[in-house]
Write an enzyme that holds these catalytic residues in place. Structure first.
Site, PDB file in Angstrom:
ATOM      1  N   GLY A  98       0.512  -1.206  -0.020  1.00  0.00           N
ATOM      2  CA  GLY A  98      -0.015   0.092  -0.149  1.00  0.00           C
ATOM      3  C   GLY A  98       0.728   1.034  -0.094  1.00  0.00           C
ATOM      4  O   GLY A  98       0.648   2.282  -0.847  1.00  0.00           O
TER       5      GLY A  98
ATOM      6  N   CYS B 238      -4.608 -12.220   3.590  1.00  0.00           N
ATOM      7  CA  CYS B 238      -4.847 -13.253   2.730  1.00  0.00           C
ATOM      8  C   CYS B 238      -5.379 -14.423   3.273  1.00  0.00           C
ATOM      9  O   CYS B 238      -4.633 -15.455   3.443  1.00  0.00           O
ATOM     10  CB  CYS B 238      -3.244 -13.742   1.969  1.00  0.00           C
ATOM     11  SG  CYS B 238      -3.589 -14.935   0.541  1.00  0.00           S
TER      12      CYS B 238
ATOM     13  N   THR C 263      -5.847  -8.283   1.411  1.00  0.00           N
ATOM     14  CA  THR C 263      -5.094  -8.743   0.325  1.00  0.00           C
ATOM     15  C   THR C 263      -4.476  -7.591  -0.744  1.00  0.00           C
ATOM     16  O   THR C 263      -4.605  -6.456  -0.482  1.00  0.00           O
ATOM     17  CB  THR C 263      -5.776  -9.697  -0.575  1.00  0.00           C
ATOM     18  OG1 THR C 263      -6.769  -8.694  -1.486  1.00  0.00           O
ATOM     19  CG2 THR C 263      -6.695 -10.828  -0.198  1.00  0.00           C
TER      20      THR C 263
ATOM     21  N   CYS D  49      -9.003 -13.413  -3.959  1.00  0.00           N
ATOM     22  CA  CYS D  49      -8.216 -14.230  -3.282  1.00  0.00           C
ATOM     23  C   CYS D  49      -8.114 -15.501  -4.313  1.00  0.00           C
ATOM     24  O   CYS D  49      -9.041 -16.328  -4.442  1.00  0.00           O
ATOM     25  CB  CYS D  49      -8.820 -14.733  -2.017  1.00  0.00           C
ATOM     26  SG  CYS D  49      -8.009 -15.890  -1.194  1.00  0.00           S
TER      27      CYS D  49
END
Length: 394
Positions: free
Chosen positions: A55, A145, A289, A323
């Site tokens: 990020g 995750c 994620t 995912c």
């Protein structure tokens, strides 16, 4: 290696955490930031990004194009006011919340793919497996995750079949959750795989202790407080409890649970108008994620652009996340969904089916997108592809 995007003021992670947030008073709608650090290369930046993960790097790349590389810094704040603050500190691993860890990793038969220090031990445990219980865990906390704890189970099962050990392996997935996956469409598909491959899934079971010297794992029954069960293991894969970084838990930017408290549609802080959050450290009610970060980065880019122009943010984040559930050596179920836990699929076919094409995309295309496009600030998720592929469809 990529050329430097912006100024990166490096320091040990512990020092960053120690100096991170000692917040002062709010003045004229802005947040005043004070810390004990003083090693920044200059004393003012237009945009400061705390955190150098997916990020942080992605947003720094995007901000660089708006205000210039010399006006953006990543990681370490100096003792002065900053105009816009983006918090992207990620999530921390709390192995120590399980009795017997992390010291238990010194013993054989136990590993964890969530740490660079223990991931090779997972592979060694697989290779050394002879017969008995192969146990895989999912903790009673948010995790990054969330599909990964069961991905390693499917891959281990495939490895046991490949090496002729499957008939001697009792594969067990002990999860603190009440379902195998949060989106029914994909949960139904995974349940079929679980049944076909004779896997045992125990719900509401939370790992609280590892007795590595005895090869025993202790689980609490979340439906019956105080009730525990001891499992012996020949192999144990631990997904650790996780939480927001300690430095955030007691800071004014955090909610009661310790996560950065942001608006779920704009990613702007609910109290401090010049503070923004992205990724795993936020309280956004979606899976943590890299795919979510990509989508969030595009929204946050537009949010900050409008705020810089004294305009109201318009583009809304719908909670998109993805995912890729690796179910074997060459098969993937590509789960994509939104805040409402409803499928939000990119391709015009049923993504709940195991597919070789999705495996190839996961193995080859996604790493390229991540390293060469997303981290350079050019990938905001597949929304435009979804519109293209579904053009003309109801």
């Amino acid at each position: 290696m990529m050329a430097p995007l912006v100024t990166v003021v490096s320091s040990p992670r512990a020092r960053l955490f120690a100096c991170f947030l000692r917040l002062g008073t709010q003045q004229t709608g802005s947040l005043q930031l004070h810390t004990g650090a003083s090693c920044a290369s200059k004393n003012y930046y237009e945009v400061l990004v705390l955190g150098g993960g997916s990020g942080g790097i992605t947003m720094a790349a995007r901000m660089k194009r708006k205000v210039g590389a010399e006006n953006v810094a990543i990681v370490e704040p100096s003792e002065i006011f900053y105009k816009y603050l983006i918090i992207a500190l990620g999530i921390q691993l709390d192995y120590e919340k399980i009795k017997g860890l992390p010291e238990g990793f010194a013993h054989p038969k136990i590993g964890s793919n969530y740490s660079v220090k223990t991931v090779e031990k997972t592979w060694k445990a697989l290779q050394d497996f002879k017969e008995g219980n192969a146990i895989f865990t999912f903790p009673n906390t948010p995790v990054k995750c969330a599909g990964a704890p069961q991905k390693i189970m499917y891959l281990s099962e495939a490895y046991f079949r490949k090496t002729g050990k499957r008939s001697k392996a009792n594969i067990i997935f002990n999860t603190a959750l009440g379902t195998i996956f949060g989106v029914k469409k994909y949960a139904d598909a995974l349940q079929e795989i679980i049944q076909e491959r004779n896997l045992t899934v125990n719900y509401k079971q939370n790992l609280i202790e590892v007795r590595a010297d005895k090869q025993e794992a202790v689980f609490e029954n979340l439906d019956k407080p105080g009730e525990t069960q001891v499992f012996s293991y020949e192999m144990l894969h631990v997904t650790p409890p996780m939480s927001s970084p300690d430095v955030l838990k007691t800071s004014p930017v955090a909610d009661a649970a310790g996560w950065v408290d942001v608006d779920k549609e704009t990613l702007q802080h609910k109290k401090y108008m010049n503070v923004f959050g992205i990724g795993d450290c936020t309280n956004l009610p979606t899976s943590k994620t890299a795919a979510a970060v990509a989508a969030q980065s595009g929204i946050l880019d537009r949010t900050i652009s409008l705020i810089m122009k004294n305009q109201i943010p318009k583009k809304k984040y719908d909670g998109y996340t993805s995912c890729p559930l690796v179910t074997g050596y060459n098969r993937v179920i590509l789960a994509e969904f939104d805040y409402k836990a409803q499928p939000l699929e990119t391709f015009p076919f049923d993504q709940s089916k195991e597919r070789l094409s999705m495996y190839l995309m996961k193995a080859d295309l996604m790493p390229f997108l991540y390293w060469n496009v997303m981290l350079r600030g050019y990938w905001g998720g597949p929304a435009f592809l979804r519109k293209l592929f579904h053009l003309g469809m109801s």
